[in-house]
Enzyme design. Sequence first.
Site, short mmCIF file in Angstrom:
data_model
loop_
_atom_site.label_atom_id
_atom_site.label_comp_id
_atom_site.label_asym_id
_atom_site.label_seq_id
_atom_site.Cartn_x
_atom_site.Cartn_y
_atom_site.Cartn_z
N GLY A 20 -23.14 7.18 1.76
CA GLY A 20 -22.25 6.01 1.83
C GLY A 20 -21.83 5.54 3.21
N ASN A 22 -23.21 3.13 4.91
CA ASN A 22 -23.21 1.65 4.83
C ASN A 22 -22.02 1.15 4.04
OD1 ASN A 22 -25.60 0.18 6.11
ND2 ASN A 22 -26.59 1.95 5.14
N LEU A 97 -32.91 -1.94 -10.53
CA LEU A 97 -32.25 -2.80 -11.52
C LEU A 97 -33.28 -3.66 -12.25
CD1 LEU A 97 -29.25 -3.79 -9.22
CD2 LEU A 97 -29.14 -2.27 -11.21
N HIS A 113 -32.62 -1.93 3.54
CA HIS A 113 -33.79 -1.05 3.42
C HIS A 113 -34.17 -0.52 4.81
CE1 HIS A 113 -37.44 0.55 1.70
NE2 HIS A 113 -38.10 0.05 2.74
N LYS A 176 -28.01 3.13 12.78
CA LYS A 176 -27.14 2.43 13.73
C LYS A 176 -27.36 0.92 13.62
CE LYS A 176 -25.87 2.69 18.57
NZ LYS A 176 -26.36 3.03 19.89
N GLU A 178 -28.69 -0.57 10.99
CA GLU A 178 -28.28 -0.99 9.64
C GLU A 178 -26.81 -1.40 9.63
OE1 GLU A 178 -29.15 1.57 6.32
OE2 GLU A 178 -31.14 2.05 7.06
#
Length: 191
Positions: A20, A22, A97, A113, A176, A178
Amino acid sequence: MAKLIGHKKIRTAVFISGRGTNLKNLIKFSKTKKSPISIDLIISNKKAIGLRYAKQYRIEKKIISFKNKKIAENKILNKLKKENIEFICLAGFLEILSKRFIKNFKKKIINIHPSYLPKYKGLNTSVRALKNKEKFSGCTVHYVSSKLDSGKIIIQKKVQIVKNETKNSLDKKIIKQEHRIYPAAILKIFN
Ligand code: GRF
């Protein structure tokens, strides 16, 4: 895509499966004045480490098992509707999904990603990039479509692969970036 009206932030859910970072980064961003989104719900498919941020930042969380995908997705859709969620950020969410789910949030689900798409869709991106002696990897924020890691790209950033690069050192450089491009992508969408 609806633009931000007045001072009301767009009610957003973040879906996670892992540590987690992000999620934490998006929560911090959501609390800034410039953020068009607020984070109001965290969904996880298991007892993910990242759920600690739900407690820390007092955000509602829901763990939903994907043993039966259809049931899981229906439960999530009901919850999202109940909480008036308008936008979804996937952040290390390891379930795919369904088309049906995505249709309910057309152009309102984005994902981060750890590769410079369209290269290296799927898992173990850094290991594969190193094995293939790539000169660079990177990260990408994209819309979620029914095909894995294939929706329209919003922002991406390259990261150089240097001599003696390891999975660890490459992953560090990528995460970093991201943390930079995920908020930037959200600003780009809504501003
Ligand atoms: C990130 O590398 C992201 O790109 C990928 O999963 C990882 C999640 O990391 N989809 P974290 O849980 O946000 O730290």
